[in-house]
Design a protein around this motif. Structure first.
Motif, PDB file in Angstrom:
ATOM      1  N   ASP A 127       0.858  -1.365   0.150  1.00 37.43           N
ATOM      2  CA  ASP A 127      -0.549  -0.106  -0.070  1.00 37.43           C
ATOM      3  C   ASP A 127       1.003   1.377  -0.050  1.00 37.43           C
ATOM      4  N   ALA A 128       1.719   1.023   0.669  1.00 35.49           N
ATOM      5  CA  ALA A 128       2.814   2.470   0.969  1.00 35.49           C
ATOM      6  C   ALA A 128       3.813   2.205  -0.234  1.00 35.49           C
ATOM      7  N   ASP A 129       4.489   1.800  -0.909  1.00 34.05           N
ATOM      8  CA  ASP A 129       5.515   1.220  -1.837  1.00 34.05           C
ATOM      9  C   ASP A 129       5.032   0.887  -3.147  1.00 34.05           C
ATOM     10  N   TRP A 130       4.505   1.332  -3.580  1.00 35.30           N
ATOM     11  CA  TRP A 130       3.541   1.045  -5.032  1.00 35.30           C
ATOM     12  C   TRP A 130       4.708   1.241  -5.978  1.00 35.30           C
ATOM     13  N   ASP A 131       4.468   2.896  -5.751  1.00 35.06           N
ATOM     14  CA  ASP A 131       5.675   4.025  -6.476  1.00 35.06           C
ATOM     15  C   ASP A 131       7.149   3.813  -6.482  1.00 35.06           C
ATOM     16  N   LYS A 132       7.860   2.750  -4.852  1.00 34.21           N
ATOM     17  CA  LYS A 132       8.501   2.733  -4.844  1.00 34.21           C
ATOM     18  C   LYS A 132       9.409   1.552  -5.720  1.00 34.21           C
ATOM     19  N   VAL A 133       8.779   0.584  -6.354  1.00 30.39           N
ATOM     20  CA  VAL A 133       9.408  -0.400  -6.332  1.00 30.39           C
ATOM     21  C   VAL A 133       8.637  -0.428  -8.187  1.00 30.39           C
TER      22      VAL A 133
ATOM     23  N   ALA B  80      -8.077  -4.936  -2.195  1.00 32.49           N
ATOM     24  CA  ALA B  80      -7.625  -4.970  -3.786  1.00 32.49           C
ATOM     25  C   ALA B  80      -8.718  -4.000  -4.218  1.00 32.49           C
ATOM     26  N   ASP B  81      -9.466  -3.283  -3.836  1.00 35.09           N
ATOM     27  CA  ASP B  81     -10.570  -2.431  -4.709  1.00 35.09           C
ATOM     28  C   ASP B  81     -10.176  -1.162  -4.651  1.00 35.09           C
ATOM     29  N   VAL B  82      -9.699  -1.095  -3.168  1.00 33.00           N
ATOM     30  CA  VAL B  82      -9.119   0.465  -3.282  1.00 33.00           C
ATOM     31  C   VAL B  82      -7.832   0.762  -2.730  1.00 33.00           C
ATOM     32  N   LEU B  83      -6.736  -0.409  -3.194  1.00 31.69           N
ATOM     33  CA  LEU B  83      -5.568   0.216  -4.353  1.00 31.69           C
ATOM     34  C   LEU B  83      -5.765   0.025  -5.489  1.00 31.69           C
ATOM     35  N   ALA B  84      -6.545  -0.586  -6.507  1.00 34.24           N
ATOM     36  CA  ALA B  84      -6.931   0.179  -8.058  1.00 34.24           C
ATOM     37  C   ALA B  84      -7.144   0.828  -8.013  1.00 34.24           C
TER      38      ALA B  84
END
Ligand SMILES: [Zn+2]
Ligand SMILES: [Zn+2]
Length: 215
Positions: free
Chosen positions: A129-135, A159-163
């Motif tokens: 949740d926190a690191d999507w942009d860092k990977v 999963a819905d919130v993440l998308a």
């Protein structure tokens, strides 16, 4: 058009007890329009089921559930076996070069021997949740399975919130391995889909939504 995007047959998924005939007959009886067969690692189950579907006059599309180093991924538009534990960037590159598309399968849910992105990232000291942009490799992913028939509502909601937060497309599939689980979840498309190629084109447009079906 309602398509159940995630199903396993015993042809290439030893964890499933479903024959293509049982899978197709149940899907038809429950009133959905088509299914995708997404056996683990091997394309054979989907190819055989599609042929059985032709004989039974029910549309079956081909997919595959890859097991990457960062967890299970649903792949459409790529019709080859995929090595176990494939690096995620290799998977995305190969699939995209073939015109296919990669969705994260059940990002927070572990089913039987399944592996999810959340747990794999956690093992490497990252938080989904926190690191999507860092990977960086995560940016190559095309979408997320936001509704999985094996996961509970709370897990699917995450999963819905993440998308939504990442503004990527969401699909739904039953992840059926037994008759009772078939066609519990599907994806509603606003167009007619007749071939594997049309399915991939439709998936790229993101005008669809995951739905839970009750009987
Ligand atoms: Zn899985
Ligand atoms: Zn699966």
């Amino acid at each position: 058009m309602l398509i159940d995007m995630h199903n396993h047959t015993k042809i290439s998924s030893p964890c499933s007890v479903l024959s293509p005939e049982e899978l197709i007959e149940t899907a038809r009886m429950r009133g959905i329009d088509a299914i995708c067969v997404t056996d683990h690692l091997f394309i054979e189950g989907a190819t055989v089921a599609q042929e059985v579907g032709r004989k039974m006059n029910f549309p079956v599309f081909r997919g595959i559930e890859a097991r990457s180093e960062l967890g299970d991924m649903l792949v459409y538009g790529y019709y080859q076996d995929i090595p176990n534990h494939i690096p995620l960037d290799d998977l995305c590159r190969s699939v995209h070069e073939s015109g296919g598309i990669v969705f994260v399968a059940h990002p927070y849910h572990v089913n039987g021997g399944g592996v999810n992105l959340y747990t794999c990232l956690h093992g490497r000291g990252s938080d989904l949740d926190a690191d999507w942009d860092k990977v960086p490799v995560l940016r190559q992913l095309d979408g997320i399975e936001v509704m999985n028939g094996q996961a509970d509502d709370k897990t699917n909601a995450k999963a819905d919130v993440l998308a939504s937060r990442l503004q990527v497309a969401g699909i739904g599939g039953s992840d059926a391995h037994v008759v009772d689980r078939v066609a519990r979840v599907a994806t509603r498309f606003d167009q007619l889909i007749r071939t594997d190629e049309e399915l991939v084109e439709a998936l790229k447009k993101s005008s669809y939504q995951a739905v839970r079906l009750r009987y």
